[in-house]
Scaffold this motif. Structure first.
Motif, short mmCIF file in Angstrom:
data_model
loop_
_atom_site.label_atom_id
_atom_site.label_comp_id
_atom_site.label_asym_id
_atom_site.label_seq_id
_atom_site.Cartn_x
_atom_site.Cartn_y
_atom_site.Cartn_z
N PHE A 21 47.17 47.81 -10.34
CA PHE A 21 46.54 48.58 -9.26
C PHE A 21 46.68 50.08 -9.52
O PHE A 21 45.71 50.84 -9.39
CB PHE A 21 47.17 48.22 -7.90
CG PHE A 21 46.62 49.01 -6.74
CD1 PHE A 21 45.30 48.87 -6.35
CD2 PHE A 21 47.42 49.90 -6.04
CE1 PHE A 21 44.78 49.61 -5.28
CE2 PHE A 21 46.92 50.63 -4.96
CZ PHE A 21 45.59 50.49 -4.59
N LYS A 45 43.05 40.05 -9.79
CA LYS A 45 43.49 40.46 -8.46
C LYS A 45 44.69 41.38 -8.60
O LYS A 45 45.71 40.99 -9.18
CB LYS A 45 43.88 39.25 -7.62
CG LYS A 45 42.71 38.49 -7.05
CD LYS A 45 43.23 37.45 -6.06
CE LYS A 45 42.11 36.62 -5.47
NZ LYS A 45 42.61 35.63 -4.50
N LEU A 46 44.59 42.58 -8.07
CA LEU A 46 45.66 43.56 -8.19
C LEU A 46 45.99 44.09 -6.82
O LEU A 46 45.13 44.12 -5.95
CB LEU A 46 45.20 44.71 -9.07
CG LEU A 46 44.62 44.34 -10.43
CD1 LEU A 46 44.01 45.56 -11.09
CD2 LEU A 46 45.70 43.75 -11.32
N GLY A 97 44.47 46.59 -2.39
CA GLY A 97 44.29 46.29 -3.80
C GLY A 97 42.84 46.34 -4.23
O GLY A 97 41.96 46.75 -3.46
N VAL A 98 42.60 45.95 -5.46
CA VAL A 98 41.25 45.91 -6.00
C VAL A 98 41.12 44.68 -6.91
O VAL A 98 42.11 44.04 -7.24
CB VAL A 98 40.94 47.18 -6.84
CG1 VAL A 98 40.80 48.42 -5.96
CG2 VAL A 98 41.98 47.41 -7.92
N PHE A 99 39.90 44.38 -7.29
CA PHE A 99 39.64 43.41 -8.35
C PHE A 99 39.31 44.21 -9.61
O PHE A 99 38.28 44.89 -9.64
CB PHE A 99 38.39 42.58 -8.04
CG PHE A 99 38.56 41.52 -6.99
CD1 PHE A 99 39.04 40.26 -7.33
CD2 PHE A 99 38.21 41.76 -5.67
CE1 PHE A 99 39.16 39.26 -6.36
CE2 PHE A 99 38.33 40.78 -4.70
CZ PHE A 99 38.80 39.52 -5.05
#
Lengths: 341, 341
Positions: free
Chosen positions: A96, A125-126, A138-140
């Motif tokens: 991330f 997935k982060l 988070g983000v992808f």
């Protein structure tokens, strides 16, 4: 998404020589600094070591700020690389931090726990925990590559190994009845780990590649996690329950719900239960706490509005998603797990 | 990327009715809460208003944490919408908060300043400042749509309008000599704003769609920004210089460098200079501070290793990128700007 399984002494130098990075950082925690970093240190050119506090309780925005600060101080530019060496916390948080630093720099994952090798490192997935909710921010983003070396597992305590094994079991239950039938007759100590890691990575990769952003199919990977995550969150500031230990509880509860909905048979529920109790034992959850756990399922990222959705088995080796659960379903399942139903 | 220009009273209800969101939040600051929110409040179903502190100095991780907290408290799920109503700070930060909340929820931009209408709202660059560096932490994520209504500009102070106009000028200089020749003969007050907004959005959209992740062409949008950003950062805790005011300085300096490299003629440099000085006047930069400004260009996200790269005009209406600058180039340009060369 590239995942390579083998010897880190070969995989890492090859990756480095095939790319040209202006700067390299290695993110570790206290444990991986001691046990894992010595195995890769000599494989790398000049680099910056970033050590963060160890444990899920430090998977937060403060630790993230620390990583961003170190990268800034080190004048890391957009052509830099971050190597995350550790379990899920390091991979999720370091990933991330890297994918938000200067709007995203390259990072690779070197997962050092079974859980992160078969789960967290695959799929992009982060994130970090926030105000008590797991992976809430988070983000992808996909890593450039994931390098898996099972010899890192040698330094892992038994409970950690067993925790990671819950995801191996999950991957069998949702996609591969034959592999399920193989493992459920074995002791944990005698499992063919390399084969099972490769199997789990394959299952997860196939699912994620079909549905990277979790619009549909990918949701089956959440089997056991709707209730499991809530249980894990509930125990976060109490006795420490490892992720896989909570997911094992979630898998039993959600299998019971699948059974009550006629999606799996009594004998299927029986064999799932038998194997999971034999590996994980039973965690004592107070009846008075059921309501709190149920309330926590309402914050699940998979929900829509106030409705709770889960992935439930439909037979062994297959899984449905977007199945709506009621709070009563969950209450009954927790009672069933606790032997009071 | 969808950008719609028109009346917000028509655009917003249409967007809302075409989608089905479980929850809606509107992010504003003190100014847009007072001047702009009343124009959209009655167009929306039940929603949560999130007001953050106003100004670039609050475009930081603390404000972001505030937004995440409000969304969490409001039990916003993955099917929620965030509407960012404000200038670049609100759009960049609200967009970053939304695209990292639960690994990304939908957001739309309603830019209310000229700068954000012709620049920030188009292209998916989101983020916050960090340790003195602008937009140091962020992601690339496209909003669901951008709704532009030029009547929001009526409440804008003259300096803000003029600041935004620097990006309009930039878009002409890098892509459209004919439009440049039109505007450079006009007074700011008599400019056809609606036409210029549409033109700027078109230029930026075309460039961004060809190169969304800034691997090549998109870098031309950084014309004026290598030195301009450094000047803006330098003045951050001193006298307040608006973004466009700093970029105007950057465009003059970088045009001078283009001239010294034989990329534009003396007369082209002359007309750029003349127009920019007439609109923006001259900012007094102490010679003793040149070194600090040059040092700040070293942190530019476009750099690679210790080298400094910029986008430089090659004639009017065309722009090259990845042109390497030396510190001496920048020093000379700052001297030229200050009239001491």
């Amino acid at each position: 998404m590239s995942v390579q399984i083998g010897s880190i002494a070969q995989l890492l130098p090859t990756f480095i020589s095939e790319n040209s990075y202006s700067r390299i950082a290695v993110v570790v925690d206290k444990n991986t600094k001691r046990h894992c970093y010595p195995k890769i240190k000599y494989l790398l050119p000049k680099h910056l070591l970033i050590a963060v506090n160890e444990g899920e309780e430090f998977k937060n925005i403060s630790s993230c700020v620390e990583i961003w600060s170190k990268l800034t101080e080190g004048e890391f530019d957009r052509h830099s690389l971050v190597i995350n060496l550790g379990g899920g916390v390091i991979g999720d948080m370091g990933g991330f931090a890297a994918s938000t630093y200067k709007r995203g720099i390259d990072f690779i994952q070197i997962p050092t726990t079974l859980l992160s090798q078969v789960d967290a490192s695959v799929g992009g997935k982060l994130g970090i925990d926030f105000e008590g909710f797991k992976n809430h921010i988070g983000v992808f983003t996909l890593p450039k590559t994931v390098l898996i070396d099972s010899t890192f597992l040698k330094s892992l305590p038994f409970r950690e190994l067993r925790s990671g094994f819950a995801e191996v079991i999950k991957h069998c239950l949702i996609r591969d009845a034959a592999m399920w039938n193989k493992i459920r007759k074995m002791e944990l100590a005698e499992m063919p780990m390399d084969e099972l890691i490769a199997h789990s990575v394959e299952v997860k990769k196939a699912v994620v590649e079909e549905d990277p952003k979790e619009k549909g199919l990918r949701k089956i990977l959440n089997f056991g996690h709707t209730i499991g995550h809530a249980v894990e969150t509930f125990f976060l500031d109490k006795k420490r329950l490892l992720h896989g230990e909570a997911i094992a509880i979630g898998m039993i509860c959600e299998s019971y719900i699948a059974y009550t909905k006629g999606m799996i048979s009594e004998s299927e529920l029986g064999e799932i239960e038998e194997f999971l109790y034999s590996v994980y034992g039973t965690v004592n959850i107070q009846e008075a706490d059921f309501a709190s756990i149920i309330a926590l399922t309402a914050q699940d990222k998979k929900n829509k509005g106030s409705k709770i959705y889960a992935a439930l088995l439909k037979g062994i080796g297959d899984c449905a998603y977007d199945v709506q659960l009621t709070k009563v379903d969950i209450m009954k399942a927790l009672k069933y797990y606790s032997g009071i139903l």
